[in-house]
Motif scaffolding. Structure first.
Motif, PDB file in Angstrom:
ATOM      1  N   HIS A  83       0.864  -1.182   0.000  1.00  0.00           N
ATOM      2  CA  HIS A  83       0.000   0.000   0.000  1.00  0.00           C
ATOM      3  C   HIS A  83       0.898   1.228   0.000  1.00  0.00           C
ATOM      4  N   HIS A  84       0.427   2.325  -0.621  1.00  0.00           N
ATOM      5  CA  HIS A  84       1.247   3.532  -0.650  1.00  0.00           C
ATOM      6  C   HIS A  84       0.365   4.766  -0.719  1.00  0.00           C
ATOM      7  N   ASP A  85       0.950   5.902  -0.352  1.00  0.00           N
ATOM      8  CA  ASP A  85       0.278   7.200  -0.388  1.00  0.00           C
ATOM      9  C   ASP A  85       1.286   8.212  -0.919  1.00  0.00           C
TER      10      ASP A  85
ATOM     11  N   PHE B 115      -3.448   6.569   6.958  1.00  0.00           N
ATOM     12  CA  PHE B 115      -2.851   5.727   5.920  1.00  0.00           C
ATOM     13  C   PHE B 115      -3.106   4.247   6.206  1.00  0.00           C
TER      14      PHE B 115
END
Length: 410
Positions: free
Chosen positions: A151-153, A274
């Motif tokens: 997962h990333h932001d 997040f």
């Protein structure tokens, strides 16, 4: 004649008087020599003057008492000074360092990351990862595990890496303290010369910066210290070794000019948001044994009788036998934990990670034996999902192991 007798009597009288007077004189004079002898005896038996003088040196005893008091700080734990407080902080930093991972690609250091306590996944910065392929994480014990981007932001420059083997248990938890208070003692980490070490870090204030996709970063932690690009993704910790932020990369706005690239701290609020958005598929692969079985009780034991062993599976490599009662193995325990149903067997396997070697206690043909099984991930998730309940119990649903640390998610 009479004169002679008087002379003799007088002489006798003198002799008697002398005899009587000598004992008296001796009796009167005796105390002096006897006293001298007694004193000489006492002095011969008593310690010499020097020890008596040492016994009178009270300050020496006071000094010893002072040293004893200094050597027993446990009696004054509640009255620690600044030096003792610093000593108490070092173990916290050392413990926190056990939860820091070095992110690499092909042996080249890209950045650092924080292992989530009780979870095993790694929180880091997105910007150093590039395409996110062929990544590995070097843990505190020196072992290296392959990781995947789960997962990333882009806005907050955050990424969650999922280890594909093993399960590192020494992770970090979130702090509830204000990191920019005046008395805060903040640390981060650096991987200079291949070793992770705590370093002081100055947090100036909370400030609005510009993140990925030109989005604003509200309440970003402005740094007052220089940060190496290889330290991005490192956790920022407080005095207790708890995480207050993650080092990321953003921009400081300038009127009429392009923004200036800067490092910043992504605060706990952003980290929690997040982690709440992590998809349920971003989990570590479940350990796979590779059997089908049913509950069974023999006259001597209860367990899970193996009915099918999948070819090429960990169970097959450990030479477990399936089939009818006469020839098949019965699994009685996994790493010392008794199992009496396929569900209990699945739960026991689920507590272990891919890559672990786990001992199984078996009963076959009336004899007990123990084998070690090297667990792996299921070769085909779609095929695994299509299996029957007895075998499904071995593979946890994606959400069962996809729990981010509660301290971060609150």
């Amino acid at each position: 004649m009479k004169r002679w007798r008087r002379s003799l009597a007088f002489a006798l009288a003198l002799s008697v008087a002398g005899a009587l007077s000598s004992p008296a004189a001796r009796a009167q004079g005796a105390p002096e020599p006897e006293a001298e002898a007694e004193e000489a005896d006492v002095e011969a038996e008593a310690p010499p003057p020097a020890p008596r003088a040492r016994r009178k040196v009270i300050p020496a005893r006071a000094d010893v008492g002072g040293k004893d008091r200094k050597a027993a700080p446990a009696d004054a734990d509640q009255k620690r000074g600044p030096a003792e407080k610093d000593k108490a902080e070092r173990p916290a930093e050392e413990r926190a360092a056990r939860g820091v991972a070095v992110i690499e690609r092909g042996g080249q250091v890209l950045g650092l990351g924080a292992v989530l306590a009780g979870d095993g996944r790694i929180l880091t910065a997105l910007s150093p990862l590039g395409a996110g392929n062929d990544l590995s994480a070097r843990l505190a014990d020196g072992t290296t595990v392959r990781v995947k981007l789960g997962h990333h932001d882009r806005v907050w420059d955050l990424a969650l890496l999922v280890p594909q083997t093993g399960r590192w248990t020494e992770g970090l938890t979130a702090s509830s303290r204000d990191p920019v208070r005046e008395d805060a003692q903040i640390r981060s980490f650096s991987a200079a010369r291949g070793k992770v070490a705590a370093v002081p870090l100055v947090l100036r204030s909370r400030k609005t910066l510009i993140g990925g996709d030109d989005r604003p970063l509200d309440d970003a932690l402005e740094l007052g210290s220089r940060v190496s690009p290889l330290d991005l993704g490192a956790p920022i910790i407080d005095e207790d070794g708890r995480v207050v932020a993650i080092l990321g990369r953003g921009c400081a706005p300038n009127e009429g000019k392009p923004c200036t690239p800067v490092a910043f701290g992504a605060p706990i609020g952003a980290i929690r948001s997040f982690l709440r958005a992590v998809p349920p598929t971003a989990v570590q692969p479940a350990a796979w044994l590779g059997i089908q079985g049913v509950s069974e009780a023999s006259p001597v034991a209860k367990g899970v009788r193996v009915t099918v062993v999948h070819p090429g599976s960990p169970a097959d490599e450990a030479r477990l036998q399936g089939g009818d009662r006469a020839t098949s193995d019965m699994i009685l325990a996994v790493d010392g934990v008794p199992v009496t149903s396929p569900e209990a067997l699945a739960d026991a396997i689920r507590t272990h990670a891919v890559g672990e070697k786990v001992p199984l206690l078996l009963l076959s043909r009336g004899k007990y034996r123990q084998v070690a099984v090297l667990l792996r991930a299921a070769p085909d998730p779609k095929a695994a999902a299509a299996r029957k309940p007895a075998r499904d119990a071995e593979l946890p649903p994606p959400s069962s192991s996809g729990k981010a640390t509660e301290e971060y998610r609150k």
